[in-house]
Design an enzyme around this catalytic site. Sequence first.
Site, PDB file in Angstrom:
ATOM      1  N   ASP A  61       5.236   5.433  17.233  1.00  0.00           N
ATOM      2  CA  ASP A  61       6.281   5.540  18.249  1.00  0.00           C
ATOM      3  C   ASP A  61       7.676   5.335  17.675  1.00  0.00           C
ATOM      4  O   ASP A  61       8.627   5.096  18.419  1.00  0.00           O
ATOM      5  CB  ASP A  61       6.032   4.496  19.343  1.00  0.00           C
ATOM      6  N   GLU A  78      -2.386   2.235   7.797  1.00  0.00           N
ATOM      7  CA  GLU A  78      -1.290   1.294   7.580  1.00  0.00           C
ATOM      8  C   GLU A  78      -1.612   0.263   6.508  1.00  0.00           C
ATOM      9  O   GLU A  78      -0.693  -0.200   5.803  1.00  0.00           O
ATOM     10  CB  GLU A  78      -0.936   0.591   8.894  1.00  0.00           C
ATOM     11  N   HIS A 143       0.711   0.930  26.396  1.00  0.00           N
ATOM     12  CA  HIS A 143      -0.267   1.118  25.329  1.00  0.00           C
ATOM     13  C   HIS A 143       0.161   0.294  24.104  1.00  0.00           C
ATOM     14  O   HIS A 143       1.338   0.002  23.919  1.00  0.00           O
ATOM     15  CB  HIS A 143      -0.405   2.598  24.970  1.00  0.00           C
ATOM     16  N   HIS A 144      -0.780  -0.067  23.282  1.00  0.00           N
ATOM     17  CA  HIS A 144      -0.590  -0.875  22.067  1.00  0.00           C
ATOM     18  C   HIS A 144      -0.309  -2.351  22.362  1.00  0.00           C
ATOM     19  O   HIS A 144      -0.058  -3.122  21.426  1.00  0.00           O
ATOM     20  CB  HIS A 144       0.544  -0.338  21.182  1.00  0.00           C
ATOM     21  N   GLY A 435      -6.364 -11.495  -3.801  1.00  0.00           N
ATOM     22  CA  GLY A 435      -7.691 -10.930  -4.049  1.00  0.00           C
ATOM     23  C   GLY A 435      -8.270 -10.104  -2.918  1.00  0.00           C
ATOM     24  O   GLY A 435      -9.450 -10.249  -2.584  1.00  0.00           O
ATOM     25  N   ASP A 465     -17.001   0.293  -7.567  1.00  0.00           N
ATOM     26  CA  ASP A 465     -17.478   1.185  -6.507  1.00  0.00           C
ATOM     27  C   ASP A 465     -17.326   0.558  -5.123  1.00  0.00           C
ATOM     28  O   ASP A 465     -16.907   1.209  -4.170  1.00  0.00           O
ATOM     29  CB  ASP A 465     -18.926   1.614  -6.757  1.00  0.00           C
ATOM     30  N   ASN A 492     -21.488  -0.029 -10.584  1.00  0.00           N
ATOM     31  CA  ASN A 492     -22.533  -1.018 -10.885  1.00  0.00           C
ATOM     32  C   ASN A 492     -23.270  -1.447  -9.619  1.00  0.00           C
ATOM     33  O   ASN A 492     -23.708  -2.585  -9.489  1.00  0.00           O
ATOM     34  CB  ASN A 492     -21.966  -2.226 -11.633  1.00  0.00           C
ATOM     35  N   GLY A 494     -22.520  -2.077  -6.500  1.00  0.00           N
ATOM     36  CA  GLY A 494     -22.141  -3.076  -5.505  1.00  0.00           C
ATOM     37  C   GLY A 494     -21.138  -4.096  -6.002  1.00  0.00           C
ATOM     38  O   GLY A 494     -20.401  -3.868  -6.965  1.00  0.00           O
ATOM     39  N   GLU A 498     -19.258 -10.893  -6.336  1.00  0.00           N
ATOM     40  CA  GLU A 498     -19.967 -11.649  -5.302  1.00  0.00           C
ATOM     41  C   GLU A 498     -21.381 -12.014  -5.745  1.00  0.00           C
ATOM     42  O   GLU A 498     -21.898 -13.077  -5.387  1.00  0.00           O
ATOM     43  CB  GLU A 498     -20.011 -10.836  -4.000  1.00  0.00           C
TER      44      GLU A 498
END
Length: 589
Positions: A61, A78, A143-144, A435, A465, A492, A494, A498
């Site tokens: 807008d 965004e 709206h929004h 991070g 990936d 690799n 995944g 983690e």
Amino acid sequence: MSDSRTVSDLQAEVDRLRHELQSITAESDITSHEEHVTISDYLLTRLAQLGVTSIFGVPGDFNMQDHPTIQWIGNCNELNAAYAADGYARVKEHSIGVVVTTFGVGELSAINGIAGAFSEMVPVLHVVGLPSTAQLEARPLLHHTLGDGRFDAYTKAAEQVTISQAMLMNKANAAAEIDRILTDCITHARPVYLTLPSNMVSEEIPARRLKVPLSRAPPKNQQDVEAFVLDEIVKLVDEAGKDVIILVDACVIRHDLLTATRFPVYAAPMGKAAVSEEYDCYGGIYIGSVSDPVIKEKVEKAKLILSIGALKSDFNTGMFTYRIPTSNTVELHSNSALVQYAQFPGIGMKLLLPKLSARLRKYKERFGELVVPRPRLEVPKEREDVITQTYFWPRVGKFFRRQDVIVAETGTSSFGILDVPLPDESVFLSQMLYGSIGWTTGSTLGAALAARDKKLGRVILFIGDGSLQLTVQELSTIVHHKLTPIIFLINNEGYNIERNLHGMERKYNDIVDWKWTSLLTTLGDLEGTLSKSYTIRDKRGLDRLLDDPEFAKAGKIQLVEVVMDKYDTPRALKAAAELSAKFMGKSAK
């Protein structure tokens, strides 16, 4: 509020008032034919004065008029636009990144990217287009909105991740407010937030303030305190003899002090490439217990450590395993100094460093013959032909050139590249503190545009990936603007970081595999003429590709899928993950 923040804020207010006085002086020179500009044009002109040539965002807008020297970069969402503005600002020193979004839905999508810029001290302007001033006052069910009349809810959210905010509700103070937040952005190197109601965009205001450049000067240091700090530092250097080192970190850009003295220089991960890694007094990366043992001993046993711009976060300090005695340390920060146990609020390093450099030049001869063990780039000899993390990082290190812009995604890439010395004049981008995975895709877009402006070298992205799946759409924007980064996609299977933090066999760290070599032709290069993609599964294929002059020329965007074992982990990441597990265990108790 800390004492250092109080002092710097007071000085910033003095500087603002000084700029305001200059602007008022300019205003006194009024003619009957005084020039006027729209508020939009005023803002764009100020941005052009700051060296901005690209603005990122998604249409909504709000629309600003075109500007002859600033191009609109339309993004896929965004969040990616905010990441791009972050990357642009990191590469284009002395300028800022700019992202434009619409009210509510757009700005909330971008806020994660703005938070990352705040965390890592990157100057970004977030412009938000609002409903009209009449609607903001009447608060109808638009709206929004959240549907409950709280039109200020999003502004309150932005206040948490920006250093300064301005709401342009009337044209009388629009120019002054724009100048205020832009000055805060460039002097504090943090994001700022500007809202512009739809009916204010084309309102005309006097252009006279544009004759007065925005102040880039940091808050001034109190002279007598600054002189005392300098004397104390020089005294400590005298007492330390030849056993002085410099440790550079996140808040440092290349400065004369780093090479003027010939003191050995080490870098924390967030300070990588702040000093040329080809400099003969550069010793490598210090990351606490994760460091190379030789580096660890040199840093921790030094009689004096001049720590510049330290940011002691978990991954930046090897999970808080720094072993540097306070009694042996001088810390210089943006708005304070610490000399051993004494704190000096309001003594900022930007103005202190040039004076300190001049005072310490006399020691250059003392350190002239000192030999600093330098990091070596050695590609290991391995029997197996599969590509390992141990092989991959030093091998691509041989591929780098001067002035390359190297972008490393959080996790495997950012840790894998730590031990690789980069060529002189390289630019290194990583998001070690905040991070946010996927940050590098949008950041590479911004970095590539800034590198084009600055006539730097190739832009090279390393991303996993899993991370690319979060922000992959922005490859289409990169293709559209004919940017030519080289993208090394580590496949690799995944989330490797983690796996190391929370369990190697956890199913939630697995991802769906994609046909990676079809991405570029799907996302913009429909004819297949602007890009090239490769899948590399072994060392021989990797070596052939890296030695190929056509590939190295980076004449088109290229994606290299590098297939690696899902459990293979860089040395530094594995060590940091083990320390993290211990730290989390202690915290739980």
